[in-house]
Structure formats: C-alpha cells, structure tokens
Design an enzyme around this catalytic site. Structure first.
Site, PDB file in Angstrom:
ATOM      1  CB  CYS A   1       8.408  47.176  44.697  1.00  0.00           C
ATOM      2  SG  CYS A   1       8.463  48.509  45.896  1.00  0.00           S
TER       3      CYS A   1
ATOM      4  CB  ILE B   1      12.747  47.401  53.528  1.00  0.00           C
ATOM      5  CG1 ILE B   1      12.373  46.200  52.660  1.00  0.00           C
ATOM      6  CG2 ILE B   1      13.208  46.930  54.900  1.00  0.00           C
ATOM      7  CD1 ILE B   1      13.575  45.408  52.177  1.00  0.00           C
TER       8      ILE B   1
ATOM      9  CE1 TYR C   1      11.149  42.661  50.698  1.00  0.00           C
ATOM     10  CE2 TYR C   1       9.200  41.336  50.268  1.00  0.00           C
ATOM     11  CZ  TYR C   1      10.516  41.430  50.680  1.00  0.00           C
ATOM     12  OH  TYR C   1      11.204  40.310  51.079  1.00  0.00           O
ATOM     13  CB  CYS C   2      12.367  47.040  46.253  1.00  0.00           C
ATOM     14  SG  CYS C   2      11.597  48.643  45.915  1.00  0.00           S
ATOM     15  CB  THR C   3      16.008  48.921  49.246  1.00  0.00           C
ATOM     16  OG1 THR C   3      16.650  47.676  48.977  1.00  0.00           O
ATOM     17  CG2 THR C   3      16.740  49.624  50.376  1.00  0.00           C
TER      18      THR C   3
END
Length: 344
Positions: A204, A226, A197-199
């Site tokens: 990702c 996120i 996952y990433c922002t």
C-alpha cells in the site's frame, strides 16, 4: 560458510519440531537505495544465520522485504544486528498477531529486481513521494467519513478471507495487475480521501505513491498494514474494523484478526477461512478447505487430485513431469475453475 541452505526440507522441519524454545514471527520492509544488493544480501545472511533466524527475504536496489522467524531469546540480538545497517536503524518491526512459532523452517534471502513486482516502467515514478501514514486511530476516524474510499491492495484470495469494513476489492491475482486496475476503478474519485491498506504496509505504500503519480489528491495508507493495526487496536482499546482472517505468506497461511468467518469452503460451501495447498504435488492449488472436506478429499482439491495422490510415488512423479503450476490459486471470479473444486 556456504551462504545458502544445503539441508533437506524434511530434516529442517524435523529440527524445527524438536526445538525447545519459542519463536517470534516478524515482518519488516524498507524502501531505500541499495548500491550492491548482492553484497548486502550476503552480509545479512551471515548475521541472521548466526542467530538461527528462518524466513524469506527479498533484497533489491529499491530496498528490502522480509518475513522471518526469530528465536525468542535472540530477538534483542537480532534487533541490534538489523539496526547496525544505517538505512534500517529504528525501522518498525511488525510482530505477528496469531503466532504458532512455526511460520518458517529455513532461511532464504534472494536478490530480485524489485522487492515488490509492480510492473511500473515510468522512470519518473518516485516511491518517496507517497501518501500520508495513518495509525490505527486515525484510520478508524477517516474511514468512517462518507467521502472516504478504502482500497484493499492485496490479492483476491487474501481479501476473500478477511478485509476492513466497506473496503473495495481490486480482484486481481498479482500486485502488478492490481495497480493500473485500481487507478482505473477510481479514476472518477480523485478528490475523495483514498485509504489504502495491505498486510504489512509494503504494497500500500508503493500503491499510494502510484496513485499520487496518477493525479489523485488525498491519498493515505495504513502504517504497518493490518498487522500493526491489529496490535495497536488491541493495545489502545480501539474498535477493530477488520473482519475475518489476515492471510499471511508463510506456513501459517493466516492469522485471526476478527472473530467472524466471512468466506466459505471451496468444496462444500460451508463457512470456512482456512487456506491450504492441494496435497497432490502435481497441483498444490491454494484454496479454502474445511476440516470435513480435508478428511473426505485427503487434503486434495478434487476427485482427480485425490486419485493421483493415492497412486504410487513413481507414477505420481511421471505425471508431474513438465507440469508448470505457476501462480496456482483458486479464483472464484474466473471461469477456468469451477465454484466447487470437488467437481473438477
């Protein structure tokens, strides 16, 4: 018209403060083959400028990466304009979770070699061969299984203020460093479920393709990152597995996802998750500072920077000559900076 900004930052910030309408912070990305990035960049600038859109956008042969601020009354027109490009038609728009409408004050669109600097030079790497998407509900379900590893594909300073439960940190300063480091850290777990996952999803997604490229078998990534997870979890009444604050790369420097404060002020050690840049223009270190220390140090990161900050501007300008701040962030895992910045 000139296809770039010619107005001073101070005036632009004054204009933003004087606006009487609300703005919406939106992020989006798309991996796609863009034959002429410069032409696309200019078309994009013209259309977004006419809609009073601010923000930071990178365009490359591999696609587009954008974080922008759109006047609320222009959101529909913005969506219509964006979707007029075939490869952007219908793409997901990530709406900011904790938005004050002041994320950007100018429009900057730059052509780059890549929309995410990754350091990958292998010509056989294929970004379209990527991991499986997980929505918020599927993420919660799969992440709870014992044979699942959750990997945070953001930088160390993002992870420090907020991350998912049981997430693995890959303690790096850049995505370029992080990719091979993450593969090495998990080389003995290639048959486990790997969730990245990433922002907002862009890092990702590329990381999931890189992991598949390196022989991992069950690779997943959180759709929309996120930001989308938080919005969908609220919308569907799902348990929020994210703890703390989501760091964002605009003037907000963070948006509240979980109520917990999981990090500490870099100067006094008290619970705090508010990032700031050192007020000394010759430093601008990105670090975490509580309100008490902000007052004590006048927004600077150390006694040394506070002394410089209070010098006449002419003296400050002389001291700033030939300084290269580079990627200047506080990293608690490296010895080049002390744990208490005020002691520098």
């Amino acid at each position: 018209m000139a296809l770039h900004n010619r107005v001073s930052a101070d005036l632009l910030k004054e204009r933003l403060a004087a606006e009487t309408f609300n703005r919406v912070t939106i992020s989006f990305y798309q991996y796609a083959k863009i034959t002429d990035p410069q032409l696309f960049r200019d078309q994009l600038y013209q259309g977004l400028f006419d809609l009073a859109v601010f923000g930071r956008i990178y365009v490359a042969h591999e696609g587009i990466n954008a974080q922008i601020s759109v006047p609320e009354h222009n959101v529909d027109a913005f969506r219509t304009f964006l979707y007029s490009f075939d490869f952007l038609n219908g793409i997901r728009l990530n709406i900011a979770v904790d938005d004050n409408g002041k994320s950007f004050y100018v429009l900057k669109i730059k052509v780059r070699e890549k929309i995410v600097a990754d350091g990958i030079e292998d010509p056989s790497f294929d970004i379209t061969h990527r991991g499986q998407y997980l929505d918020a509900a599927a993420f919660n379900e799969l992440s709870a299984k014992p044979d699942t590893v959750i990997v945070d594909m953001r930088n160390h300073y993002e992870f420090e203020v907020g991350h998912f439960e049981n997430a693995l940190e890959v303690p790096s300063d850049t995505f370029r460093e992080q990719l091979p480091m993450a593969v090495d850290m998990l080389k003995d777990q290639k048959d486990k479920n790997i969730i990245m996952y990433c922002t907002g999803g862009i890092r990702c997604e590329k990381a999931s393709a890189y992991f598949l490229h390196n022989g991992f078998n069950n690779v997943f990534h959180l759709e929309g990152g996120i930001i989308e997870y938080s919005n969908k979890a609220k919308e569907h009444g799902l348990p929020n597995k994210f703890k703390g604050k989501n760091f964002v790369f605009d003037d907000r420097l963070g948006e509240r996802i979980g109520e917990e404060i999981i990090s500490k002020c870099h100067q006094c050690g008290e619970p705090c998750d508010d990032h700031t840049n050192c007020a000394n223009d010759g430093c601008h270190l990105l670090f975490i500072q509580c309100k008490k220390c902000a007052e004590k140090f006048q927004g600077t990161c150390s006694d040394e920077c506070q002394h410089v900050y209070n010098l006449p501007e002419e003296e400050q300008a002389l001291l700033r000559q030939n300084i290269d701040k580079g990627h200047h962030v506080f990293n608690k895992s490296k010895q080049r900076l002390r744990p208490r910045l005020g002691d520098r």
